[in-house]
Design a protein around this motif. Structure first.
Motif, PDB file in Angstrom:
ATOM      1  N   ILE A 170       0.859  -1.178   0.000  1.00 58.02           N
ATOM      2  CA  ILE A 170       0.000   0.000   0.000  1.00 58.02           C
ATOM      3  C   ILE A 170       0.897   1.231   0.000  1.00 58.02           C
ATOM      4  N   ALA A 171       0.866   1.982  -1.071  1.00 59.25           N
ATOM      5  CA  ALA A 171       1.712   3.178  -1.180  1.00 59.25           C
ATOM      6  C   ALA A 171       1.137   4.268  -0.281  1.00 59.25           C
ATOM      7  N   LEU A 172       1.931   4.717   0.675  1.00 60.57           N
ATOM      8  CA  LEU A 172       1.466   5.726   1.618  1.00 60.57           C
ATOM      9  C   LEU A 172       1.693   7.127   1.058  1.00 60.57           C
ATOM     10  N   GLN A 173       0.666   7.958   1.148  1.00 63.07           N
ATOM     11  CA  GLN A 173       0.805   9.340   0.711  1.00 63.07           C
ATOM     12  C   GLN A 173       1.526  10.179   1.763  1.00 63.07           C
ATOM     13  N   GLU A 174       1.282   9.847   3.037  1.00 62.90           N
ATOM     14  CA  GLU A 174       1.945  10.538   4.137  1.00 62.90           C
ATOM     15  C   GLU A 174       1.698   9.760   5.421  1.00 62.90           C
ATOM     16  N   THR A 175       2.678   9.796   6.329  1.00 59.90           N
ATOM     17  CA  THR A 175       2.523   9.223   7.663  1.00 59.90           C
ATOM     18  C   THR A 175       2.796  10.334   8.667  1.00 59.90           C
ATOM     19  N   ARG A 176       1.968  10.409   9.716  1.00 63.51           N
ATOM     20  CA  ARG A 176       2.048  11.519  10.661  1.00 63.51           C
ATOM     21  C   ARG A 176       2.205  11.009  12.096  1.00 63.51           C
ATOM     22  N   PHE A 177       2.955  11.784  12.897  1.00 68.85           N
ATOM     23  CA  PHE A 177       3.129  11.466  14.309  1.00 68.85           C
ATOM     24  C   PHE A 177       3.024  12.738  15.139  1.00 68.85           C
ATOM     25  N   PRO A 178       2.352  12.665  16.303  1.00 67.42           N
ATOM     26  CA  PRO A 178       2.116  13.864  17.120  1.00 67.42           C
ATOM     27  C   PRO A 178       3.234  14.130  18.127  1.00 67.42           C
ATOM     28  N   PHE A 179       4.475  13.989  17.693  1.00 64.13           N
ATOM     29  CA  PHE A 179       5.608  14.291  18.565  1.00 64.13           C
ATOM     30  C   PHE A 179       6.775  14.769  17.696  1.00 64.13           C
ATOM     31  N   PRO A 180       7.744  15.448  18.311  1.00 63.70           N
ATOM     32  CA  PRO A 180       8.889  15.951  17.526  1.00 63.70           C
ATOM     33  C   PRO A 180       9.716  14.804  16.954  1.00 63.70           C
ATOM     34  N   PRO A 181      10.526  15.079  15.945  1.00 63.15           N
ATOM     35  CA  PRO A 181      11.388  14.024  15.388  1.00 63.15           C
ATOM     36  C   PRO A 181      12.303  13.443  16.468  1.00 63.15           C
ATOM     37  N   PRO A 182      12.279  12.136  16.692  1.00 63.63           N
ATOM     38  CA  PRO A 182      13.178  11.535  17.680  1.00 63.63           C
ATOM     39  C   PRO A 182      14.598  11.453  17.120  1.00 63.63           C
ATOM     40  N   PRO A 183      15.588  11.142  17.949  1.00 63.20           N
ATOM     41  CA  PRO A 183      16.971  11.025  17.453  1.00 63.20           C
ATOM     42  C   PRO A 183      17.116  10.002  16.332  1.00 63.20           C
ATOM     43  N   HIS A 184      16.229   8.998  16.316  1.00 54.52           N
ATOM     44  CA  HIS A 184      16.291   7.944  15.300  1.00 54.52           C
ATOM     45  C   HIS A 184      15.256   8.172  14.199  1.00 54.52           C
ATOM     46  N   ALA A 185      14.930   9.433  13.906  1.00 56.97           N
ATOM     47  CA  ALA A 185      13.903   9.751  12.909  1.00 56.97           C
ATOM     48  C   ALA A 185      14.225   9.173  11.532  1.00 56.97           C
ATOM     49  N   ALA A 186      15.509   8.980  11.237  1.00 57.00           N
ATOM     50  CA  ALA A 186      15.892   8.443   9.925  1.00 57.00           C
ATOM     51  C   ALA A 186      15.370   7.032   9.704  1.00 57.00           C
ATOM     52  N   THR A 187      14.981   6.348  10.795  1.00 56.02           N
ATOM     53  CA  THR A 187      14.443   4.991  10.673  1.00 56.02           C
ATOM     54  C   THR A 187      13.008   4.987  10.162  1.00 56.02           C
ATOM     55  N   TYR A 188      12.283   6.056  10.372  1.00 54.01           N
ATOM     56  CA  TYR A 188      10.851   6.068  10.070  1.00 54.01           C
ATOM     57  C   TYR A 188      10.520   5.789   8.603  1.00 54.01           C
TER      58      TYR A 188
END
Length: 362
Positions: A170-188
C-alpha cells in the motif's frame, strides 16, 4: 540457571536498522509488570550494554524475537501500553474478525470496531475524503514513555496486516506522528515509506482510497500460517503493489510528465527504480509500454477533440518530429494520424471539433 540458547533465526541476520529505543520501550513494559527481561534479551542476542548507547541498532530478526518473547512472558501483546493486558492471541483475534471481509475497506472498519473491545485507551478511525483514505490513532489516556513505541507499532500492525490481506503493498501518501522528530527519525521512512510528518495533530497514515476496494485475498488457512510468524509484518515491507500500474499511468498523464525518467517516476511513487521495473514486469507491463500507451491515448484525444495540426500534436505528445510520430501512431492504430482524424470525423457526420460544442442534443 542455564543460559538460554540464542534463537536460530539469528543465524541469518539482516542489516541492523531498528533503534535501540524500541528495545528500551519493551523493557519499560517489563518494569511495569515487575518482570525480568534477561531471558528475552539473551534469546534475541541483545547485549544489555547497548541500551546505554542511544545510537545503537538491532536487526529486524532481533526485534521480532524480543517482541515475541516479551508478549508471551508478560502475557500482553500491547507490552504494557494500555491500562489492561491484551492477552496472547488478542491481535490474532482481530485478524480473524477481519479476514472474512469482502474488501480492505470493510476489513479495516471491522478492525477499528473490534479493537475497542480490547481496550478503550486508544481510538482507531478510518476516514475517507475524496480520493484519500486516512487511518488515525487517538489516545484517550496518557501513554507516557511508551507513547512513541505504541503509536509506531500499532500503525505497523495495521499496515502490515492490510498489505498481507490484499496481497499488495500500500503506497502511503503521508505518515504523521504527534511528537517531535526523535533522534532515530531516519528509521521512520524504512517503516513507513513516503513522506513522514512529525508534530502532527494525530498519528496516522493516508493512502489512495482505491486500495479500500481491493478484495481480501487470504483465507483461514493462510491466516493460521501467517499467525505462526506474524511479527515480521510489523517491520518488513511488502513488495508488490496492485495499484502500481495505475499509479504510473496517472503520473504520466500529467502534460509535463510524459517524458519522465524511471528515477522521477520511482521517486513520485516512493519506490526504488529496481522495484519499479520489477513490479511492472510482474504485472506484465513496463515503463516504456505505459509511456507509449499514455502518448497514444493523448494523441487520439487531441486528434479527435482539437483542431491542432499533426505536427503540433506530435510535439505535444513528446515526439521529436512529425515523421516519427506518424510511424508510431501507425504502429498503435494501423492508420496514420490524419487518416484516423478523417475517419472519426466522418463517423461523427463530418463535423469538425469546433462544431461539436454547438451540436443539438440527441
Amino acid at each position: 540457571m542455564k543460559k538460554p540458547a540464542p534463537d536460530p533465526r539469528l543465524s541469518s541476520q539482516s542489516r541492523a536498522a531498528t533503534p535501540i529505543a524500541f528495545i528500551a520501550a519493551i523493557l519499560a513494559g517489563y518494569r511495569r509488570y515487575g518482570a525480568d527481561p534477561a531471558n528475552a534479551l539473551a534469546r534475541a542476542g541483545i547485549n544489555p550494554t547497548l541500551l546505554q548507547h542511544p545510537e545503537a541498532r538491532v536487526t529486524a530478526s532481533q526485534m521480532e524475537i524480543m517482541s515475541g518473547a516479551a508478549m508471551q512472558e508478560l502475557d500482553d501483546e500491547a507490552l504494557g501500553w494500555f491500562s489492561r493486558r491484551l492477552p496472547w492471541g488478542s491481535y490474532g483475534m482481530l485478524c480473524r474478525a477481519s479476514i472474512t471481509s469482502p474488501n480492505l475497506g470493510v476489513a479495516l472498519k471491522r478492525w477499528c470496531r473490534h479493537h475497542r473491545l480490547l481496550t478503550d485507551d486508544i481510538d482507531l478511525r478510518l476516514e475517507v475524503s475524496g480520493s484519500e483514505a486516512r487511518f488515525t490513532l487517538h489516545p484517550r489516556r496518557e501513554l507516557g514513555e511508551l507513547r512513541e513505541f505504541c503509536l509506531v507499532t500499532l500503525l505497523r500492525y495495521v499496515l502490515g496486516y492490510a498489505c498481507w490481506a490484499i496481497d499488495s503493498r500500500i503506497a502511503l501518501q503521508e505518515t504523521r506522528f504527534p511528537f517531535p522528530p526523535p533522534p532515530h527519525a531516519a528509521t521512520y521512512p524504512l517503516l513507513f515509506p513516503g513522506p513522514v510528518q512529525f508534530n502532527a495533530y494525530a498519528a496516522g497514515f493516508s493512502f489512495d482510497t482505491r486500495y479500500l476496494a481491493l478484495p481480501i485475498r487470504r483465507d483461514e488457512a493462510a491466516l493460521r500460517t501467517m499467525l505462526q510468524r506474524a511479527l515480521p509484518l510489523t517491520v518488513l515491507q511488502y513488495r508488490r503493489d496492485r495499484l502500481l500500474v495505475e499509479g504510473v499511468r496517472q503520473f504520466l498523464r500529467s502534460p509535463d510528465k510524459g517524458g519522465a525518467t524511471a528515477e522521477q517516476v520511482a521517486e513520485h511513487l516512493h519506490v526504488s527504480v529496481r522495484t519499479l521495473h520489477r513490479q511492472l514486469k510482474d504485472e506484465g507491463s513496463s515503463l516504456q509500454q505505459l509511456k507509449d500507451d499514455t502518448r497514444r491515448d493523448h494523441a487520439m484525444t487531441l486528434l479527435d477533440r482539437s483542431r491542432k495540426s499533426v505536427k503540433q500534436i506530435s510535439a505535444l505528445v513528446g515526439f521529436a518530429n512529425e515523421k516519427s510520430f506518424t510511424r508510431a501512431f501507425r504502429t498503435w492504430t494501423g492508420l496514420p494520424p490524419q487518416a484516423w482524424r478523417e475517419r472519426n470525423q466522418a463517423a461523427e457526420g463530418g463535423s469538425t471539433p469546433m462544431e461539436w460544442g454547438n451540436r443539438p442534443a440527441r
